[in-house]
Write a protein that holds these residues in place. Structure first.
Motif, PDB file in Angstrom:
ATOM      1  N   HIS A  13     -56.118 -31.764   4.363  1.00  0.00           N
ATOM      2  CA  HIS A  13     -55.513 -31.702   5.684  1.00  0.00           C
ATOM      3  C   HIS A  13     -54.197 -32.452   5.620  1.00  0.00           C
ATOM      4  CE1 HIS A  13     -59.229 -30.363   7.596  1.00  0.00           C
ATOM      5  NE2 HIS A  13     -59.831 -31.193   6.786  1.00  0.00           N
ATOM      6  N   GLU A  24     -47.392 -24.379  17.244  1.00  0.00           N
ATOM      7  CA  GLU A  24     -48.009 -24.886  16.019  1.00  0.00           C
ATOM      8  C   GLU A  24     -49.094 -25.906  16.335  1.00  0.00           C
ATOM      9  OE1 GLU A  24     -45.311 -26.298  13.022  1.00  0.00           O
ATOM     10  OE2 GLU A  24     -43.970 -24.597  13.334  1.00  0.00           O
ATOM     11  N   LEU A  28     -53.017 -25.592  15.449  1.00  0.00           N
ATOM     12  CA  LEU A  28     -53.725 -26.649  14.743  1.00  0.00           C
ATOM     13  C   LEU A  28     -54.975 -27.072  15.513  1.00  0.00           C
ATOM     14  CD1 LEU A  28     -53.965 -28.670  12.443  1.00  0.00           C
ATOM     15  CD2 LEU A  28     -52.420 -30.182  13.722  1.00  0.00           C
ATOM     16  N   TYR A  31     -57.652 -24.477  15.060  1.00  0.00           N
ATOM     17  CA  TYR A  31     -58.248 -24.640  13.737  1.00  0.00           C
ATOM     18  C   TYR A  31     -59.220 -25.814  13.732  1.00  0.00           C
ATOM     19  CZ  TYR A  31     -58.887 -26.210   8.997  1.00  0.00           C
ATOM     20  OH  TYR A  31     -59.460 -26.638   7.833  1.00  0.00           O
TER      21      TYR A  31
END
Length: 85
Positions: A13, A24, A28, A31
């Motif tokens: 990571h 973005e 993230l 995710y």
């Protein structure tokens, strides 16, 4: 500052501290929420296997931790929902 760590299951990571566009950051967060849910499911499977080996105390402790993970995951999902508004 650039920080990166690797979990023992083989992926890394990136924890760079640079400005990122909002899209973005949202990606993230998506995710991370999915990643955490995946880990929670892995822990549930581990607890199930331990239950079948007779390790009921370890199983109970893992299931207790799973509840904590799920609470955290719910908070992260709520944060993601807020970011997407």
């Amino acid at each position: 500052m650039h920080l990166e760590h690797e979990h023992d299951y083989g992926h890394t990571h990136d924890h760079s501290h640079t400005a990122a566009p909002r899209d973005e950051l949202i990606a993230l967060m998506r995710y991370m929420v999915g990643h955490n849910v995946s880990h929670t499911n892995e822990l549930k499977k581990l607890a199930h296997k331990l239950a079948h080996t007779g390790d009921s105390e370890a199983c109970a402790q893992i299931l207790d931790a799973v509840q904590d993970y799920e609470t955290g995951n719910q908070k992260l999902a709520a944060s993601l929902d807020q970011l997407q508004k």
